[in-house]
Motif scaffolding. Structure first.
Motif, short mmCIF file in Angstrom:
data_model
loop_
_atom_site.label_atom_id
_atom_site.label_comp_id
_atom_site.label_asym_id
_atom_site.label_seq_id
_atom_site.Cartn_x
_atom_site.Cartn_y
_atom_site.Cartn_z
N GLU A 247 14.95 33.97 -11.60
CA GLU A 247 16.10 34.80 -11.25
C GLU A 247 15.81 35.72 -10.07
OE1 GLU A 247 18.78 38.33 -13.38
OE2 GLU A 247 17.81 36.79 -14.62
N LYS A 248 14.66 36.39 -10.09
CA LYS A 248 14.32 37.32 -9.02
C LYS A 248 14.29 36.62 -7.66
CE LYS A 248 10.53 40.25 -7.34
NZ LYS A 248 10.58 39.65 -5.99
N TRP A 250 15.68 33.80 -6.73
CA TRP A 250 17.01 33.31 -6.31
C TRP A 250 17.88 34.45 -5.78
CZ3 TRP A 250 18.87 28.80 -4.97
CH2 TRP A 250 20.25 28.70 -4.76
N ASN A 251 17.89 35.54 -6.52
CA ASN A 251 18.71 36.68 -6.09
C ASN A 251 18.26 37.21 -4.73
OD1 ASN A 251 20.42 36.66 -8.31
ND2 ASN A 251 19.16 38.09 -9.49
N SER A 255 20.54 36.85 -1.18
CA SER A 255 20.83 38.12 -0.51
C SER A 255 20.31 38.12 0.92
CB SER A 255 20.20 39.27 -1.30
OG SER A 255 20.34 40.49 -0.62
N LEU A 263 23.94 33.14 -9.21
CA LEU A 263 22.70 32.89 -9.94
C LEU A 263 22.79 31.66 -10.84
CD1 LEU A 263 19.83 33.87 -10.76
CD2 LEU A 263 20.95 35.24 -12.54
#
Length: 306
Positions: A247-248, A250-251, A255, A263
């Motif tokens: 998750e980290k 990808w975010n 961005s 996500l």
């Protein structure tokens, strides 16, 4: 290690020499014994004759070894080999039964040494009796079915890396280490046979198991099932290898690059999701990517086109 263990490498081409290389990298003294006339097929003979890249493979696989070339037809060849056997701790073997006997490396001769020594012999298969190369082992074990699952071309290039041979070489090195321990504990010759085909199944099967094969599943994370884990072309012809699974990552990725893909869509198999990521990278070149990611942790790397 307090004493450099000595390994005699009487193998050729890829798997055995790779095993010897691995042992040499661990600090073992590895002596590769070749026939002075025929040497190794990667260096002298059919393979090197039609493709000189095999000579480079030979060099890399054997550069840390002592190369010893003997006349395998000389009258005293058994005595010469025996001199090296006196203080050898392990042997890698890939020779015909006739040649093993001529060199004094057959089972009876090894047993007569009456001391601790580890031996691993390389063979094609204990169940398939026909000759085979790396490609045949991959085919027989079913793994080339995955390679051709999404192509319909009349001619398909095999995988570049000889995966079966590489796995086999690693298995042989591991088996010799196990035999070294057993030989030391039991103070006798400990010999085993490692097989190309069976090793291919053992090493690769966990990653495409019978259960997954029965489901006819051919797309997974590691071969491009999801947009978060794939290769995307840049406008200068290079690619980015994207592995922003967590998750980290990808975010931070979407961005930084202003990619309009939420996500939850990083695991979307819809081609439209892939296209959104692809369209963004297609407008960028390598230098832009490198400048933007220089101090970032994104699981993103450049693939430079040759």
């Amino acid at each position: 290690m307090s004493k450099r263990l000595k390994i005699l490498d009487l193998t050729h081409r890829l798997p055995g020499p790779l095993a010897g290389k691995i042992l040499g990298d661990f600090g073992y003294e590895v002596i590769k014994i070749e026939d002075e006339k025929h040497k190794d097929p990667f260096l002298s003979g059919m393979f090197s004759d039609f493709d000189d890249s095999f000579e480079d493979w030979y060099r890399v696989l054997n550069e840390k070894k002592q190369i010893l070339r003997l006349d395998f037809k000389s009258a005293d060849i058994k005595a010469q080999i025996h001199q090296h056997l006196k203080d050898a701790d392990g042997i890698l073997l890939s020779l015909s039964p006739k040649l093993k006997e001529a060199l004094g490396l057959d089972d009876a001769s090894l047993k007569a040494l009456n001391r601790a020594i580890a031996v691993v012999e390389l063979e094609a298969s204990k169940t398939h009796k026909k000759a085979m190369h790396d490609l045949n082992a991959l085919a027989l074990s079913g793994f080339l079915s995955l390679h051709v699952a999404h192509v319909d071309d009349q001619i398909v290039d095999p995988p570049f890396f000889p995966l079966a041979g590489i796995a086999f070489g690693q298995q042989v090195a591991t088996q010799l280490l196990a035999n070294l321990l057993a030989a030391r504990d039991e103070n006798k010759v400990v010999k085993s046979i490692s097989y190309l085909y069976e090793t291919t199944e053992t090493i690769l099967n966990p990653f495409w198991s019978a259960n997954l094969q029965a489901q006819k599943r051919t797309k997974f994370l590691h071969n491009g099932a999801y947009p978060c884990y794939s290769l995307y072309r840049l406008k200068d012809g290079n690619y980015v290898a994207l592995a922003a699974v967590e998750e980290k990552f990808w975010n931070d990725l979407v961005s930084l690059f202003n990619i309009s893909l939420p996500l939850e869509n990083r695991f979307d198999k819809d081609p439209k999701s892939f296209q959104i990521v692809s369209d963004r990278f297609a407008k960028m070149d390598t230098s832009e990517i490198e400048n933007m990611t220089r101090d970032k942790e994104l699981c993103l790397s450049i693939v430079r086109k040759i």
